[in-house]
Design an enzyme around this catalytic site. Structure first.
Site, PDB file in Angstrom:
ATOM      1  N   CYS A 136       0.816  -1.118   0.095  1.00 55.33           N
ATOM      2  CA  CYS A 136      -0.181  -0.008  -0.202  1.00 55.33           C
ATOM      3  C   CYS A 136       1.042   1.279   0.036  1.00 55.33           C
ATOM      4  CB  CYS A 136      -1.121  -0.012   1.099  1.00 55.33           C
ATOM      5  SG  CYS A 136      -2.130   1.001   0.731  1.00 55.33           S
ATOM      6  N   HIS A 147      -3.700  -5.507   2.255  1.00 62.42           N
ATOM      7  CA  HIS A 147      -3.272  -5.440   3.758  1.00 62.42           C
ATOM      8  C   HIS A 147      -3.948  -6.751   4.408  1.00 62.42           C
ATOM      9  CE1 HIS A 147      -1.904  -1.478   4.361  1.00 62.42           C
ATOM     10  NE2 HIS A 147      -2.870  -0.932   3.369  1.00 62.42           N
TER      11      HIS A 147
HETATM   12  N1  GLN Z   1      -2.144   6.759   2.241  1.00 67.21           N
HETATM   13  C1  GLN Z   1      -2.140   6.100   1.028  1.00 67.21           C
HETATM   14  C2  GLN Z   1      -3.812   6.216   0.524  1.00 67.21           C
HETATM   15  O1  GLN Z   1      -4.551   6.603   1.083  1.00 67.21           O
HETATM   16  C3  GLN Z   1      -1.940   4.668   1.490  1.00 67.21           C
HETATM   17  C4  GLN Z   1      -2.691   4.039   2.506  1.00 67.21           C
HETATM   18  C5  GLN Z   1      -2.297   2.894   2.959  1.00 67.21           C
HETATM   19  O2  GLN Z   1      -1.265   2.393   3.175  1.00 67.21           O
HETATM   20  N2  GLN Z   1      -3.104   1.999   3.467  1.00 67.21           N
HETATM   21  O3  GLN Z   1      -3.908   5.925  -0.639  1.00 67.21           O
END
Ligand code: GLN
Length: 250
Positions: free
Chosen positions: A93, A194
């Protein structure tokens, strides 16, 4: 005993959804095969370890990404050279986004990336949240599924000809439109999944360990001895079913 050297980038900043659980799975599955995982936590300003067999970076909110982006981007040449040299990577992510060229966050601020993956990411208004199911083929002819959970504002755009990690069966994936999820360059994998990802997808943990071992030995990757993964398979099936039932419907 063979030791696999892992560089865990920014564990204090990029670790939402228990992403560090992926390291625990890699360590335990290595131990069950008589291998040792030596994990170095790499923070801002600390050198990129030469010779690491596997690099790991987790996810994070825009705020955390902004705190480490410049430091990560400065590691770009070292990480690109490591990947060209056959090191394995798992980037999740927010970490995945910052291994591309840049991430433009919801405020319009452009965070520089490390340029390992041929892609860029731009945050949209609506977050893409939910269970995800992918179909992957990391080895020719070996179709597998990956099940996990996504929560991101970023829409990731792969360059033409870039290789995704998998095809979206259920969920949003890179951008909610292309039907692709993640990216692969050699032994380097990036994904929005995740969960953490690896407890419910043990085959991917073993694939990453086999790639890291190949980097360590200089020999071609060989599949690891199978483990009795009944519990992991149930976790995968439950996650996959949840994704089929509701993935991708924000
Ligand atoms: N901040 C990034 C987004 O919103 C990644 C989010 C995350 O790692 N879950 O896309």
């Amino acid at each position: 005993m063979t030791t696999i050297r892992v560089a865990h980038l920014y564990p204090d900043y990029l670790n939402i959804y228990a992403d560090r659980g992926n390291i625990a799975v890699l360590a335990q599955r290595a131990r069950w095969r008589g291998l040792e995982l030596e994990v170095a936590a790499i923070g801002t300003g600390e050198p990129t370890p030469a010779g690491a067999d596997l690099f790991y970076v987790g996810g994070g909110q825009d705020r955390e990404q902004a705190l480490i982006a410049a430091d990560l981007a400065a590691r770009g040449p070292a990480l690109q050279a490591a990947v060209e040299g056959g090191a394995a990577v798992l980037a999740v992510c927010g970490g995945y986004q910052l291994l591309g060229r840049f991430y433009r966050d919801r405020q319009g601020a452009e965070l520089p990336g490390a340029g390992v993956f041929p892609l860029h990411t731009v945050a949209g208004e609506r977050r893409m949240i939910g269970d995800v199911l992918l179909e992957c083929e990391l080895e020719p002819g070996e179709r597998r599924t990956l099940a996990g959970f996504e929560n991101h504002a970023g829409r990731t755009h792969l360059d033409p000809g870039a290789r995704p990690l998998g095809r979206v069966v259920a969920g949003f994936g890179n951008d909610g439109a292309s039907g692709c999820e993640g990216c692969r360059v050699g032994r380097a994998l990036g994904t929005y999944l995740h969960g953490p990802l690896l407890p419910r997808n043990p085959w991917l943990a073993d694939w990453l360990l086999a790639q890291a071992l190949a980097h360590r030995s200089g020999e071609p990757p060989r599949p690891l001895d199978p483990l009795p993964d009944e519990l992991e398979q149930v976790a995968h099936a439950v996650s996959a079913e949840r994704a089929r039932r509701r993935g991708g419907r924000g």
